[in-house]
Design a protein around this motif. Structure first.
Motif, short mmCIF file in Angstrom:
data_model
loop_
_atom_site.label_atom_id
_atom_site.label_comp_id
_atom_site.label_asym_id
_atom_site.label_seq_id
_atom_site.Cartn_x
_atom_site.Cartn_y
_atom_site.Cartn_z
N GLY A 77 0.80 -1.21 -0.02
CA GLY A 77 0.00 0.15 -0.13
C GLY A 77 0.62 1.24 0.09
N GLU A 78 0.32 2.26 0.44
CA GLU A 78 0.92 3.72 0.33
C GLU A 78 1.59 4.14 1.57
N ALA A 79 0.81 4.30 2.60
CA ALA A 79 1.25 5.01 3.90
C ALA A 79 0.07 4.81 4.73
N PRO A 80 0.72 4.74 6.12
CA PRO A 80 -0.69 4.64 7.18
C PRO A 80 -1.31 6.00 7.27
N GLY A 81 -2.71 5.89 7.58
CA GLY A 81 -3.59 7.15 7.75
C GLY A 81 -3.89 7.35 9.35
N GLU A 140 -4.57 4.05 10.87
CA GLU A 140 -3.31 3.09 11.06
C GLU A 140 -2.30 3.60 12.21
N PRO A 197 -1.10 -1.42 9.45
CA PRO A 197 -1.58 -0.88 8.05
C PRO A 197 -2.90 -1.57 7.88
N PHE A 198 -3.74 -0.49 7.18
CA PHE A 198 -5.02 -0.72 6.67
C PHE A 198 -5.95 -1.26 7.69
N ASN A 229 3.13 -0.94 3.78
CA ASN A 229 3.17 0.14 2.97
C ASN A 229 4.35 0.52 2.50
N HIS A 250 -6.44 1.52 -5.59
CA HIS A 250 -6.22 1.59 -3.90
C HIS A 250 -7.78 1.55 -3.48
N1 URA Z 1 -3.82 3.37 2.68
C1 URA Z 1 -2.79 2.91 2.66
O1 URA Z 1 -2.39 2.72 1.65
N2 URA Z 1 -2.16 2.24 3.50
C2 URA Z 1 -2.73 2.09 4.88
O2 URA Z 1 -2.28 1.30 5.60
C3 URA Z 1 -4.10 2.75 4.97
C4 URA Z 1 -4.55 3.42 4.05
#
Ligand code: URA
Length: 276
Positions: free
Chosen positions: A124-128, A131, A137-138, A170, A243
């Motif tokens: 994935g991309e990055a924690p929100g 998260e 993550p996610f 991520n 995504h």
């Molecule tokens: N979107 C992401 O790409 N990663 C996450 O962990 C949460 C949201």
């Protein structure tokens, strides 16, 4: 009775004000701001009844020495990642890496979730916000959709059986402020850790969720063009997909995401996937 709140001079009813607040939260606003900046470091603080001047923060004893002249901060990522022989060592090395400023504003270092033995790895991309709060993550709304999507083809991060399992991490392990997109320099700085992470987990297939994952793994953006086309990333068969956060905003795109999931399922059923 209290007066209705106003926004830009316009009176708002309570329901509209709440909806605006919700919308700002969704957009990643996590702190109220004033019209003019406030220098909190210049403010006196009260401690045990006495007003004392705020001292500059002490440098933690574990702080790494500054990089040698000419070397960018974080340029040691490749060596740190290469030295890690296990996922636990990689997590420790990445967490100790000081090349990214976003780590200072994040609550959690979010390394990975799921079963590291899984045949399928999801990048994935990055924690929100959620998260960052939970350190996994996610786990927010996009994560719930991700779980539903992969459950539809019999895959889950909680499955002990590698055939039915998922492993998830991520590109960035720290939440970018305000949930902004990762910058190219941030992706570049974390790439050695991402590549080593894939190498140590050794999945059969890598799913690239969204533009940041595609940028890190393929050096390309344009996920709407790339999605559904099998390619190679980190030396393994890879499937770029949209995504889940995009799918939440554009539910009509779920049809194509479903086609991509079926393509992944077929590939898994074929056993050892053929090289793209
Ligand atoms: N979107 C992401 O790409 N990663 C996450 O962990 C949460 C949201």
């Amino acid at each position: 009775m209290t007066a209705d709140p106003t926004w830009n001079g316009v009176a708002l009813d309570a329901a509209t004000a709440l909806a605006l607040l919700d919308w700002q939260r969704e957009m990643g606003v996590d702190e109220p701001m004033l019209d003019a900046p406030v220098d909190r470091f210049a403010e006196p603080i009260r401690e045990a009844g006495a007003e004392i001047a705020r001292q500059p923060a002490a440098v933690p004893p574990t702080a790494a020495p500054p990089p040698p002249p000419g070397q960018a901060p974080g340029a040691d990522a490749a060596q740190m990642a290469a030295r890690a022989g296990t996922l636990a060592e990689l997590a420790a090395a990445q967490q100790a890496h000081e090349g990214l400023d976003i780590r200072k504003g994040a609550r959690s270092f979010v390394f990975a979730d799921g079963n590291p033995a899984a045949r399928v790895l999801v990048l994935g991309e990055a924690p929100g916000e959620e998260e960052d709060r939970q350190g996994r993550p996610f786990v927010g709304r996009a994560g719930q959709l991700l779980d539903q999507m992969f459950a539809a083809i019999g895959l889950s991060r909680t499955a002990p059986d590698p055939d039915a399992a998922l492993y998830i991490f991520n590109v960035l392990p720290w939440r970018p402020p305000g949930n902004r997109r990762p910058e190219q320099a941030e992706i570049d700085a974390m790439l050695p850790f991402v590549a080593r992470h894939v190498e140590l987990a050794a999945p059969e297939i890598v799913v690239l969720l969204g533009n940041a994952a595609a940028q890190a793994a393929l050096g390309q953006q344009g996920i709407l063009r790339l999605r559904g086309q099998w390619t190679t990333a980190f030396g393994r068969p890879a499937l770029p997909m949209t995504h889940p956060a995009y799918l939440l905003r554009n539910p009509v795109a779920k049809r194509e995401a479903w086609a991509d999931l079926l393509s992944l399922k077929v590939r898994l059923m074929q056993g050892q996937p053929a090289q793209p």
